[in-house]
Design an enzyme around this catalytic site. Structure first.
Site, PDB file in Angstrom:
ATOM      1  N   HIS A  31      31.098  49.553  48.703  1.00 41.40           N
ATOM      2  CA  HIS A  31      29.792  48.962  48.997  1.00 41.40           C
ATOM      3  C   HIS A  31      30.008  47.535  49.486  1.00 41.40           C
ATOM      4  O   HIS A  31      31.155  47.084  49.660  1.00 41.40           O
ATOM      5  CB  HIS A  31      28.875  49.033  47.765  1.00 41.40           C
ATOM      6  CG  HIS A  31      29.520  48.519  46.509  1.00 41.40           C
ATOM      7  ND1 HIS A  31      29.856  47.198  46.323  1.00 41.40           N
ATOM      8  CD2 HIS A  31      29.925  49.160  45.381  1.00 41.40           C
ATOM      9  CE1 HIS A  31      30.397  47.044  45.141  1.00 41.40           C
ATOM     10  NE2 HIS A  31      30.476  48.229  44.538  1.00 41.40           N
ATOM     11  N   HIS A  34      32.654  45.367  47.854  1.00 38.35           N
ATOM     12  CA  HIS A  34      34.043  45.587  48.304  1.00 38.35           C
ATOM     13  C   HIS A  34      34.266  44.958  49.680  1.00 38.35           C
ATOM     14  O   HIS A  34      35.310  44.372  49.936  1.00 38.35           O
ATOM     15  CB  HIS A  34      34.338  47.089  48.406  1.00 38.35           C
ATOM     16  CG  HIS A  34      34.264  47.820  47.102  1.00 38.35           C
ATOM     17  ND1 HIS A  34      33.306  48.749  46.814  1.00 38.35           N
ATOM     18  CD2 HIS A  34      35.054  47.758  46.006  1.00 38.35           C
ATOM     19  CE1 HIS A  34      33.484  49.234  45.609  1.00 38.35           C
ATOM     20  NE2 HIS A  34      34.537  48.644  45.084  1.00 38.35           N
ATOM     21  N   GLY A 144      36.481  41.248  41.659  1.00 31.24           N
ATOM     22  CA  GLY A 144      35.125  40.716  41.503  1.00 31.24           C
ATOM     23  C   GLY A 144      34.897  40.142  40.109  1.00 31.24           C
ATOM     24  O   GLY A 144      35.418  40.646  39.117  1.00 31.24           O
ATOM     25  N   SER A 183      29.512  50.804  42.203  1.00 28.99           N
ATOM     26  CA  SER A 183      29.527  52.201  42.668  1.00 28.99           C
ATOM     27  C   SER A 183      28.701  53.071  41.729  1.00 28.99           C
ATOM     28  O   SER A 183      28.148  54.087  42.128  1.00 28.99           O
ATOM     29  CB  SER A 183      30.964  52.722  42.726  1.00 28.99           C
ATOM     30  OG  SER A 183      31.741  51.856  43.517  1.00 28.99           O
ATOM     31  N   ARG A 184      28.616  52.676  40.450  1.00 28.15           N
ATOM     32  CA  ARG A 184      27.882  53.490  39.464  1.00 28.15           C
ATOM     33  C   ARG A 184      26.364  53.370  39.623  1.00 28.15           C
ATOM     34  O   ARG A 184      25.629  54.162  39.027  1.00 28.15           O
ATOM     35  CB  ARG A 184      28.291  53.104  38.040  1.00 28.15           C
ATOM     36  CG  ARG A 184      29.688  53.591  37.666  1.00 28.15           C
ATOM     37  CD  ARG A 184      29.921  53.534  36.164  1.00 28.15           C
ATOM     38  NE  ARG A 184      31.115  54.265  35.780  1.00 28.15           N
ATOM     39  CZ  ARG A 184      32.309  53.710  35.534  1.00 28.15           C
ATOM     40  NH1 ARG A 184      32.466  52.412  35.648  1.00 28.15           N
ATOM     41  NH2 ARG A 184      33.336  54.460  35.181  1.00 28.15           N
TER      42      ARG A 184
END
Ligand code: PAF
Length: 273
Positions: A31, A34, A144, A183-184
């Site tokens: 996403h 990243h 991150g 991502s979750r």
């Protein structure tokens, strides 16, 4: 962009590159967060390597290893368009043997906060990051700040094992409404996503309380817990940058961290004060 599946082949190819290497390790489902890491790696290095590996050893029994979003083709496109030089896509079998030397997270800082709700998780993270750093031998590796405890433990590992790499922390990237990108987030239904916004709301209120300089750590926690009521809270913790508990907020040396579950999705966020 070259896609490489074999760890030894990537190691060999990168040895032939007499250039600075920026490395962005990921578990895929890429996403904007990243992409920001990749952009930073591109700016500061001659070559950029991205790894995509859903690492089984950092998932506990019963967690979402099988359901974890896998988006191979879309991820490849993102890397290509972002100017990645090498995309490393190893298999589990190529990364792990059957009777391995093991690496354990530190007994205290690896088993507090997320390490309490997910005991052993950080040993899996450090094991795979150690392997990846050995394969890529990057000049700089990008992580991150959203995963603040992971970042701190990777920095600790790099220092403890005298690794020759610069660990570069990157600010959390957020959706327009403030939800930290992860991502979750794809697991959240509409109602759960709305409830998840209480996390950033609680962190913003905490920041305002700190700015007014009128409150203790306990008062901030209490206020945050009130805001987080719709969620199942794993922890609200206020620590210094060394992850030691504090009684007084010190500007420039404090992190306020939240882990909470919305529906069945575990969400992390934090603010560095
Ligand atoms: O943050 C992640 O995506 C993972 O924990 C990492 C660092 C790629 C290790 O599997």
């Amino acid at each position: 962009m070259r896609v490489v599946h074999s760890p030894l082949e990537l190691q060999r190819l990168l040895k032939e590159e007499p250039k600075s290497v920026g490395f962005v390790p990921t578990m895929g489902a890429l996403h904007l967060g990243h992409r920001t890491l990749i952009e930073a790696a591109k700016k500061a290095n001659d070559i950029v390597v991205v790894s995509i590996f859903v690492n089984p050893t950092q998932f506990l029994e019963g967690e979402d290893l099988d359901a974890y979003p896998r988006k191979e083709e879309a991820d490849k496109k993102v890397c290509e368009l972002s100017g990645v030089d090498y995309l490393f896509y190893p298999t589990v079998e190529s990364m792990y043997g059957t009777d391995e030397v093991s690496l354990n997270a530190p007994n205290i800082r690896g088993y507090i906060m997320e390490g309490t709700s997910r005991p052993g998780h950080f040993s899996g993270v450090l094991t795979v990051v150690n392997k990846l750093l050995n394969i890529v031998s990057p000049t700089r590796a990008y992580f991150g700040k959203k995963d603040a405890q992971q970042l701190m433990l990777i920095e600790t590992m790099a220092a403890n094992l005298f690794m020759d790499v610069e660990i570069v922390p990157m600010d959390t990237v957020r959706e327009k409404d403030g939800l930290a990108m992860s991502s979750r987030n794809a697991y959240l239904n509409t109602q759960e996503r709305v409830e998840a916004l209480n996390i950033i709301k609680s962190l913003r209120v905490a920041t305002q309380m700190v700015m007014r300089q009128e409150c203790s750590v306990d008062e901030i926690r209490e206020k945050m817990l009130e805001i987080l009521v719709p969620l199942e809270v794993e922890y609200v913790t206020i620590v210094n940058r060394a992850f030691e508990p504090i009684e007084k907020i010190e500007i420039g040396n404090t992190i306020i961290l939240v882990e909470a579950i919305s529906g069945s999705t575990r969400l992390l966020d934090n603010i560095w004060i």
